[in-house]
Scaffold this motif. Structure first.
Motif, PDB file in Angstrom:
ATOM      1  N   SER A 198       0.845  -1.204   0.000  1.00  0.00           N
ATOM      2  CA  SER A 198       0.000   0.000   0.000  1.00  0.00           C
ATOM      3  C   SER A 198       0.876   1.248   0.000  1.00  0.00           C
ATOM      4  O   SER A 198       1.876   1.319   0.719  1.00  0.00           O
ATOM      5  N   PRO A 199       0.524   2.273  -0.785  1.00  0.00           N
ATOM      6  CA  PRO A 199       1.291   3.527  -0.762  1.00  0.00           C
ATOM      7  C   PRO A 199       1.106   4.297   0.539  1.00  0.00           C
ATOM      8  O   PRO A 199       1.842   5.243   0.803  1.00  0.00           O
ATOM      9  N   SER A 200       0.121   3.924   1.343  1.00  0.00           N
ATOM     10  CA  SER A 200      -0.103   4.560   2.637  1.00  0.00           C
ATOM     11  C   SER A 200       0.577   3.746   3.725  1.00  0.00           C
ATOM     12  O   SER A 200       0.698   2.517   3.636  1.00  0.00           O
ATOM     13  N   ALA A 201       1.017   4.451   4.754  1.00  0.00           N
ATOM     14  CA  ALA A 201       1.591   3.762   5.908  1.00  0.00           C
ATOM     15  C   ALA A 201       0.467   3.112   6.703  1.00  0.00           C
ATOM     16  O   ALA A 201      -0.526   3.766   7.034  1.00  0.00           O
ATOM     17  N   VAL A 202       0.601   1.830   7.005  1.00  0.00           N
ATOM     18  CA  VAL A 202      -0.369   1.097   7.828  1.00  0.00           C
ATOM     19  C   VAL A 202       0.354   0.635   9.076  1.00  0.00           C
ATOM     20  O   VAL A 202       1.332  -0.119   9.008  1.00  0.00           O
ATOM     21  N   THR A 203      -0.120   1.111  10.222  1.00  0.00           N
ATOM     22  CA  THR A 203       0.490   0.765  11.509  1.00  0.00           C
ATOM     23  C   THR A 203      -0.563   0.131  12.393  1.00  0.00           C
ATOM     24  O   THR A 203      -1.680   0.651  12.503  1.00  0.00           O
ATOM     25  N   ILE A 204      -0.216  -0.982  13.023  1.00  0.00           N
ATOM     26  CA  ILE A 204      -1.136  -1.680  13.913  1.00  0.00           C
ATOM     27  C   ILE A 204      -0.623  -1.523  15.336  1.00  0.00           C
ATOM     28  O   ILE A 204       0.533  -1.858  15.639  1.00  0.00           O
ATOM     29  N   LEU A 205      -1.477  -0.954  16.201  1.00  0.00           N
ATOM     30  CA  LEU A 205      -1.140  -0.741  17.602  1.00  0.00           C
ATOM     31  C   LEU A 205      -2.023  -1.613  18.467  1.00  0.00           C
ATOM     32  O   LEU A 205      -3.147  -1.985  18.076  1.00  0.00           O
ATOM     33  N   ASP A 206      -1.544  -1.885  19.669  1.00  0.00           N
ATOM     34  CA  ASP A 206      -2.455  -2.516  20.624  1.00  0.00           C
ATOM     35  C   ASP A 206      -3.197  -1.419  21.363  1.00  0.00           C
ATOM     36  O   ASP A 206      -2.979  -0.224  21.126  1.00  0.00           O
ATOM     37  N   ALA A 207      -4.063  -1.799  22.268  1.00  0.00           N
ATOM     38  CA  ALA A 207      -4.913  -0.815  22.945  1.00  0.00           C
ATOM     39  C   ALA A 207      -4.130   0.136  23.830  1.00  0.00           C
ATOM     40  O   ALA A 207      -4.643   1.192  24.236  1.00  0.00           O
ATOM     41  N   ASP A 208      -2.891  -0.219  24.140  1.00  0.00           N
ATOM     42  CA  ASP A 208      -2.053   0.653  24.964  1.00  0.00           C
ATOM     43  C   ASP A 208      -1.229   1.630  24.135  1.00  0.00           C
ATOM     44  O   ASP A 208      -0.463   2.426  24.687  1.00  0.00           O
ATOM     45  N   GLY A 209      -1.342   1.544  22.829  1.00  0.00           N
ATOM     46  CA  GLY A 209      -0.599   2.446  21.971  1.00  0.00           C
ATOM     47  C   GLY A 209       0.776   1.945  21.597  1.00  0.00           C
ATOM     48  O   GLY A 209       1.592   2.692  21.067  1.00  0.00           O
ATOM     49  N   THR A 210       1.027   0.653  21.825  1.00  0.00           N
ATOM     50  CA  THR A 210       2.320   0.072  21.459  1.00  0.00           C
ATOM     51  C   THR A 210       2.253  -0.447  20.035  1.00  0.00           C
ATOM     52  O   THR A 210       1.269  -1.054  19.618  1.00  0.00           O
ATOM     53  N   ILE A 211       3.316  -0.199  19.287  1.00  0.00           N
ATOM     54  CA  ILE A 211       3.347  -0.596  17.879  1.00  0.00           C
ATOM     55  C   ILE A 211       3.589  -2.095  17.770  1.00  0.00           C
ATOM     56  O   ILE A 211       4.530  -2.644  18.353  1.00  0.00           O
ATOM     57  N   ARG A 212       2.724  -2.773  17.017  1.00  0.00           N
ATOM     58  CA  ARG A 212       2.912  -4.190  16.728  1.00  0.00           C
ATOM     59  C   ARG A 212       3.433  -4.423  15.318  1.00  0.00           C
ATOM     60  O   ARG A 212       4.290  -5.278  15.116  1.00  0.00           O
ATOM     61  N   ARG A 213       2.854  -3.741  14.358  1.00  0.00           N
ATOM     62  CA  ARG A 213       3.244  -3.942  12.964  1.00  0.00           C
ATOM     63  C   ARG A 213       3.325  -2.585  12.259  1.00  0.00           C
ATOM     64  O   ARG A 213       2.654  -1.621  12.624  1.00  0.00           O
ATOM     65  N   MET A 214       4.163  -2.518  11.213  1.00  0.00           N
ATOM     66  CA  MET A 214       4.230  -1.335  10.357  1.00  0.00           C
ATOM     67  C   MET A 214       4.671  -1.795   8.975  1.00  0.00           C
ATOM     68  O   MET A 214       5.654  -2.542   8.840  1.00  0.00           O
ATOM     69  N   ASN A 215       3.970  -1.367   7.957  1.00  0.00           N
ATOM     70  CA  ASN A 215       4.273  -1.860   6.613  1.00  0.00           C
ATOM     71  C   ASN A 215       5.442  -1.087   5.988  1.00  0.00           C
ATOM     72  O   ASN A 215       6.021  -0.174   6.591  1.00  0.00           O
ATOM     73  N   ALA A 216       5.759  -1.461   4.732  1.00  0.00           N
ATOM     74  CA  ALA A 216       6.922  -0.884   4.055  1.00  0.00           C
ATOM     75  C   ALA A 216       6.782   0.621   3.846  1.00  0.00           C
ATOM     76  O   ALA A 216       7.751   1.375   3.952  1.00  0.00           O
ATOM     77  N   SER A 217       5.556   1.090   3.541  1.00  0.00           N
ATOM     78  CA  SER A 217       5.362   2.525   3.363  1.00  0.00           C
ATOM     79  C   SER A 217       5.608   3.278   4.660  1.00  0.00           C
ATOM     80  O   SER A 217       6.132   4.393   4.659  1.00  0.00           O
ATOM     81  N   GLY A 218       5.226   2.673   5.784  1.00  0.00           N
ATOM     82  CA  GLY A 218       5.507   3.277   7.075  1.00  0.00           C
ATOM     83  C   GLY A 218       6.997   3.383   7.329  1.00  0.00           C
ATOM     84  O   GLY A 218       7.483   4.376   7.876  1.00  0.00           O
ATOM     85  N   GLU A 219       7.740   2.370   6.909  1.00  0.00           N
ATOM     86  CA  GLU A 219       9.195   2.419   7.053  1.00  0.00           C
ATOM     87  C   GLU A 219       9.792   3.545   6.215  1.00  0.00           C
ATOM     88  O   GLU A 219      10.697   4.255   6.653  1.00  0.00           O
ATOM     89  N   GLN A 220       9.254   3.716   5.007  1.00  0.00           N
ATOM     90  CA  GLN A 220       9.769   4.762   4.122  1.00  0.00           C
ATOM     91  C   GLN A 220       9.462   6.149   4.663  1.00  0.00           C
ATOM     92  O   GLN A 220      10.291   7.054   4.610  1.00  0.00           O
ATOM     93  N   ILE A 221       8.267   6.334   5.219  1.00  0.00           N
ATOM     94  CA  ILE A 221       7.864   7.648   5.725  1.00  0.00           C
ATOM     95  C   ILE A 221       8.636   8.045   6.975  1.00  0.00           C
ATOM     96  O   ILE A 221       9.060   9.189   7.126  1.00  0.00           O
ATOM     97  N   THR A 222       8.859   7.075   7.883  1.00  0.00           N
ATOM     98  CA  THR A 222       9.494   7.386   9.176  1.00  0.00           C
ATOM     99  C   THR A 222      11.002   7.188   9.173  1.00  0.00           C
ATOM    100  O   THR A 222      11.698   7.743  10.019  1.00  0.00           O
ATOM    101  N   GLY A 223      11.500   6.359   8.259  1.00  0.00           N
ATOM    102  CA  GLY A 223      12.932   6.071   8.247  1.00  0.00           C
ATOM    103  C   GLY A 223      13.324   4.912   9.141  1.00  0.00           C
ATOM    104  O   GLY A 223      14.475   4.465   9.140  1.00  0.00           O
TER     105      GLY A 223
END
Length: 628
Positions: free
Chosen positions: A82-107
């Motif tokens: 996906s060209p959009s960053a997709v990030t999956i958090l748990d209910a506490d706000g901790t990052i579980r997953r982040m796709n390739a676009s998220g890696e590109q956007i954040t570094g």
């Protein structure tokens, strides 16, 4: 919690409730993403496809088991690519997953961010707002918001995001955040905004932003909390700036404006606002001073603006001194809006310019009345031209020796429908100011020539008629052609026309000489009017192809009481004799003045002693007396 199935290809897939939960998460997120990114038709296709997958998973266990690999591959490909960053958090706000676009956007890589709080990557200014939105999502609400994260390299990345809560039973299990990088769009917006509200050369606010800020400051003056507070608007214009542009070029002019802006900024307090409104004009307003201080703060600021201009400006290898004119308007019951204050400051600036520049003027109601009077006068003058309200009177010129009429000077009058006969002193100066002097002058030239020829055709023997040319007329490049055209149309012989030009017309010696030579080739006579009041050099006077000098009446008036005036008049007469020019004295009113001029060998006189300006009927009576 979830059942899995071995695919036989080295990995296991979710089945049953687990699959339905996983599909629900990605289907919801993907559907939202498609709505943000895809065109309407593509959104429908994506939504229909994902919804069909979800329905098949819910309603047909057999179909689910048989076709489990196909939707898994589809959703996994969408998540990863996906060209959009997709990030999956748990209910506490901790990052579980982040796709390739998220890696590109954040570094950051997915491995670097897994297990870390998402809030750690937000810019400090936006943490509190984003925290409040996250709490709403945890409670089950979908929220779209703007935020910014810190890239691994340290710069900020602007994001537009949508957070979707994913339920597992009665509680929120995870949160999917779909984000798009809007940094480039934000920078474009800021650039467009800067271009719309700031001057691209000085970096100061422009007229549009000045008006907005002025209106905001005026609004803040309302209410009891602002009681007694005042505001003043300044319009500042660099004196003779066009001369600087013409002499040094626009690059040097821009360089000067940059330095002027920097110096003006030194004079400002926190409550002052400076802008460059146009060309060499600046505007500022000062706010916050109280009634007790009166206009002291305003005067102090005006004086400080003058002081910072005292030091010379450096333009390349040149040093230049400049001055400025300032118009100021103060908030009052009559002038309380931004438009009224700016209009008042502009009127005051005009008055400062009229007083010679390098001064400041405070706006008052008389300026508004004067402006209205000028506007009314201009409209009435235009009407006078179109409705033939102008007429000519003729003042005879007498030869002192023979006491015969040797010429008529055509003098314009205005027959106003309400005020009666208006003398030229009450409208000619304004006509010169507003540019109407050119059409008025052309009408006088044409009418004087027509009338002189009409007298000739009627059997009279009129002397030559003299017509005054304004400076604007004389500087017109088609003047000779226009005079030739009038002579041809009226049939008047060129020898019957004398053109009077003011001494100020001769300041550009080469142009004046060339213009006079062209006129002389037509056969007309030329005289210098109001001699002694201008700036002509005597060394140039002998080069001009002129026939006569007219001594200004301001010298003639006091020749019997002021020795200096008597000496000036005698010297002018003697000089013209050596130059083989005739001399005529204006404003002669007494016998004593006539005798003085006669003793000093003046050729001609004009004034009330001999005759006032006469109407056409009286001129004809005078001409009849000359008939044999």
């Amino acid at each position: 919690m979830f059942r899995t199935k071995d695919t036989g290809r080295g990995h296991r897939l979710l089945t049953g409730r687990g699959y339905k939960w996983f599909v629900s998460v990605l289907a919801a997120g993907s559907l939202l993403l498609s709505l943000f990114l895809a065109p309407p038709l593509l959104s429908i296709v994506w939504g229909a496809t994902l919804l069909a997958v979800l329905l098949r998973g819910i309603h047909s266990t057999e179909t689910l088991e048989d076709h489990i690999e196909k939707p898994y591959s589809l959703l996994d490909a969408f998540y990863q690519h996906s060209p959009s960053a997709v990030t999956i958090l748990d209910a506490d706000g901790t990052i579980r997953r982040m796709n390739a676009s998220g890696e590109q956007i954040t570094g950051y890589t997915e491995g670097e961010v897994q297990g870390t709080p998402a809030a750690d990557y937000l810019v400090p200014d936006g943490k509190q707002k984003t925290k409040g939105l996250f709490e709403e999502v945890v409670k089950g609400s979908t929220r779209s918001f703007r935020s910014a994260v810190i890239h691994k390299n340290g710069y900020h990345v602007d994001l537009e995001s949508t957070a979707v809560p994913i339920r597992s039973g009665s509680h929120i299990a995870e949160i999917v955040i779909i984000s798009n990088d809007t940094s480039s769009a934000r920078r474009s917006e800021e650039q467009i905004r800067h271009m719309a509200y700031y001057d691209d050369m000085t970096g100061l606010p422009n007229r549009r932003l000045f008006i907005r800020q002025l209106e905001a400051s005026l609004n803040s003056l309302t209410g009891s909390a602002a009681a007694g507070k005042r505001l003043a608007v300044f319009f500042i214009d660099i004196d003779r700036f066009k001369m600087i542009n013409d002499g040094f070029g626009h690059d040097y002019g821009d360089m000067l404006l940059l330095q002027v802006a920097e110096r003006f900024i030194r004079c400002l307090s926190e409550e002052d606002f400076l802008a460059r409104t146009e060309g060499d004009e600046f505007a500022l307003f000062c706010a916050g001073y109280t009634d007790e201080k009166g206009t002291d703060r305003v005067r102090e600021l005006a004086e400080s603006l003058f002081r910072v201009l005292l030091e010379p400006f450096t333009l390349g290898q040149y040093q230049l001194h400049i001055t400025a004119s300032i118009g100021i308007s103060l908030v009052s019951e009559e002038e309380s809006s931004a438009e009224e204050l700016m209009k008042g400051a502009d009127m005051a600036l005009t008055r400062a310019k009229e007083k010679g520049g390098s001064n400041y003027q405070l706006f008052n109601s008389q300026m508004k009345s004067a402006s209205l009077e000028k506007l009314t006068l201009e409209q009435e003058l235009r009407r006078a031209l179109s409705r033939s309200e102008l007429l000519l009177h003729y003042q005879p010129q007498m030869d002192i020796e023979t006491q015969r009429i040797v010429g008529f000077e055509a003098l314009v009058r205005w027959k106003h429908p309400e005020r009666g006969l208006v003398p030229p002193g009450q409208f000619i100066p304004f006509a010169e100011e507003c540019g109407l002097i050119v059409p008025i002058g052309e009408w006088v030239l044409s009418e004087a020539c027509r009338q002189n020829k009409e007298w000739q055709d009627a059997g009279y023997e009129p002397p030559p008629v003299s017509v005054n040319l304004s400076t604007r007329q004389f500087l017109q490049h088609n003047l000779t052609g226009r005079v030739a055209e009038v002579l041809q149309q009226t049939g008047l012989a060129p020898s019957q026309l004398e053109l009077e030009i003011t001494e100020s017309c001769t300041m550009e010696v080469e142009y004046a000489t060339e213009q006079m030579l062209e006129l002389k080739q037509l056969g007309v006579k030329i005289s210098i009017d109001d001699f002694g009041t201008g700036y002509s050099s005597l060394s140039y006077l002998k080069k001009f192809p002129i026939d006569k000098l007219k001594i200004d009446q301001s010298f003639v008036r006091d020749i019997m009481t002021d020795p200096n005036d008597a000496a000036i008049v005698a010297s002018i007469i003697a000089m013209t004799g050596h130059l083989s020019l005739k001399v005529i004295a204006e404003g002669v009113e007494t016998e004593e003045q006539l005798q003085f001029l006669h003793r000093n060998q003046c050729d001609e006189i004009q004034g009330y002693y001999f005759s006032p300006p006469l109407s056409i009927d009286k001129v004809e009576q005078l001409l009849k007396g000359r008939l044999p």
